[in-house]
Design an enzyme around this catalytic site. Structure first.
Site, PDB file in Angstrom:
ATOM      1  N   ASP A  87       0.672   4.745  -5.749  1.00 34.58           N
ATOM      2  CA  ASP A  87       0.114   3.996  -6.869  1.00 34.58           C
ATOM      3  C   ASP A  87       0.339   4.813  -8.137  1.00 34.58           C
ATOM      4  O   ASP A  87       0.205   6.047  -8.117  1.00 34.58           O
ATOM      5  CB  ASP A  87      -1.397   3.801  -6.698  1.00 34.58           C
ATOM      6  CG  ASP A  87      -1.757   2.809  -5.608  1.00 34.58           C
ATOM      7  OD1 ASP A  87      -0.854   2.332  -4.899  1.00 34.58           O
ATOM      8  OD2 ASP A  87      -2.956   2.510  -5.468  1.00 34.58           O
ATOM      9  N   HIS A 145       3.444   7.784   0.549  1.00 31.89           N
ATOM     10  CA  HIS A 145       4.008   7.096   1.708  1.00 31.89           C
ATOM     11  C   HIS A 145       5.531   7.067   1.627  1.00 31.89           C
ATOM     12  O   HIS A 145       6.107   7.135   0.534  1.00 31.89           O
ATOM     13  CB  HIS A 145       3.437   5.685   1.792  1.00 31.89           C
ATOM     14  CG  HIS A 145       1.951   5.658   1.985  1.00 31.89           C
ATOM     15  ND1 HIS A 145       1.354   5.242   3.164  1.00 31.89           N
ATOM     16  CD2 HIS A 145       0.938   6.026   1.163  1.00 31.89           C
ATOM     17  CE1 HIS A 145       0.038   5.347   3.047  1.00 31.89           C
ATOM     18  NE2 HIS A 145      -0.241   5.820   1.831  1.00 31.89           N
ATOM     19  N   SER A 255      -0.470  13.893  -9.196  1.00 30.64           N
ATOM     20  CA  SER A 255       0.323  14.402 -10.264  1.00 30.64           C
ATOM     21  C   SER A 255       1.461  13.441 -10.521  1.00 30.64           C
ATOM     22  O   SER A 255       1.237  12.365 -11.030  1.00 30.64           O
ATOM     23  CB  SER A 255       0.799  15.796  -9.925  1.00 30.64           C
ATOM     24  OG  SER A 255       1.856  16.225 -10.698  1.00 30.64           O
TER      25      SER A 255
END
Length: 289
Positions: A87, A145, A255
């Protein structure tokens, strides 16, 4: 980042301070840890409705930050060859043109792919490919992921410092992503594609953990490998298969992820990243929207 903040950050022992904050975030101090966790969640407006664990189940900031999501919170796009690994916000993307494969751009700054991965041979393998930078804000889900289905064949540890990676730092500090500490995962797909998943650490903790090599943590003591070496390569001695959307790593604060795809993938996905620059993205979504 203004000049005063820049001067302060330049003098600050960023890695040591980040490790200290990491220890604080993992501490389980009665009452205080819970209070600090609740403040963190409220301050950064974290959406806990999609979390696997209820709000009162977290013992500290670390557990909140590395939270897992409910099983169906992030559907994986079945028809896409490459899906978003995290995300965040896709802040920049570009081509690694055959005639000039060295340079990548981020917020008007240029730095070489070779300096990012610290390996000339590895950088050459991605000549003619494409890259994208995805920035994760504190409120984002911070597990990482696999963007493709394939095998992890190698990983690289690149020691470095831990500057912030917010807009001010990215616009001011030359080669920021090439000087911050990072872990790189090299994935090969089953039909000729190759991907580099570059995970960049940042101020405050800066720890990065990977699923396939559980003794590697960026910005840890002791470090995963010598900090005197330009980079340390780990080569898989067994098969480490990952399906698209499967968890492969996590940030423990921070980050940025830089996703690099080779020319084989680019040839099959001509519009990769093209319509998403400057937009919010979520893990599992198609990157050709």
């Amino acid at each position: 980042m203004n000049s005063i903040a820049y001067s302060f950050m330049k003098l600050l022992p960023k890695n040591a301070v980040s490790r200290a904050f990491g220890a604080f975030s993992r501490a389980k101090i009665p009452v205080f840890s819970k209070l600090s966790m609740h403040w963190f969640a409220k301050h950064y407006n974290i959406d806990l409705m999609e979390s696997e664990m209820p709000k009162n189940g977290f013992a500290n900031i670390h557990e909140l930050f590395t939270r897992k999501l409910k099983k169906d919170a992030r559907p994986i796009e079945d028809n896409a060859e490459v899906v978003c690994p995290v995300d965040g916000c896709l802040t920049a993307f570009g081509m690694l043109a055959n005639e000039n494969p060295e340079y990548m751009q981020a917020k008007g700054k240029f730095y070489s792919l070779e300096s990012l991965v610290r390996c000339k041979e590895l950088a050459k393998r991605f000549s003619g490919g494409i890259w994208a930078t995805i920035y994760l804000s504190p409120h984002n889900y911070h597990r990482i992921h696999s963007p493709v289905s394939g095998n992890v064949i190698a990983a690289y540890y690149c020691p470095g410092t831990l500057w912030p990676v917010n807009t001010g730092s990215v616009e001011r500090i030359e080669g920021l992503f090439s000087i911050n500490e990072r872990l790189i995962t090299h994935i090969v797909t089953y039909d000729g594609g190759e991907v580099l998943l570059v995970k960049v650490g940042a101020t405050n903790v800066g720890r990065i953990a990977v699923d396939y090599k559980k003794d590697w943590f960026a910005n840890s003591m002791p470090p995963p490998a010598s900090r005197k070496a330009i980079f340390t390569k780990w080569e898989a001695e067994q098969t480490y298969p990952y399906t698209k959307g499967q968890e492969i790593a996590r940030f423990e604060m921070g980050s940025t992820v830089i996703l690099v795809c080779n020319r084989v993938i680019l040839q099959r996905t001509k519009e990769l990243f093209a319509k998403l620059e400057g937009k919010e993205v979520v893990m599992g979504q198609e990157l050709m929207v």
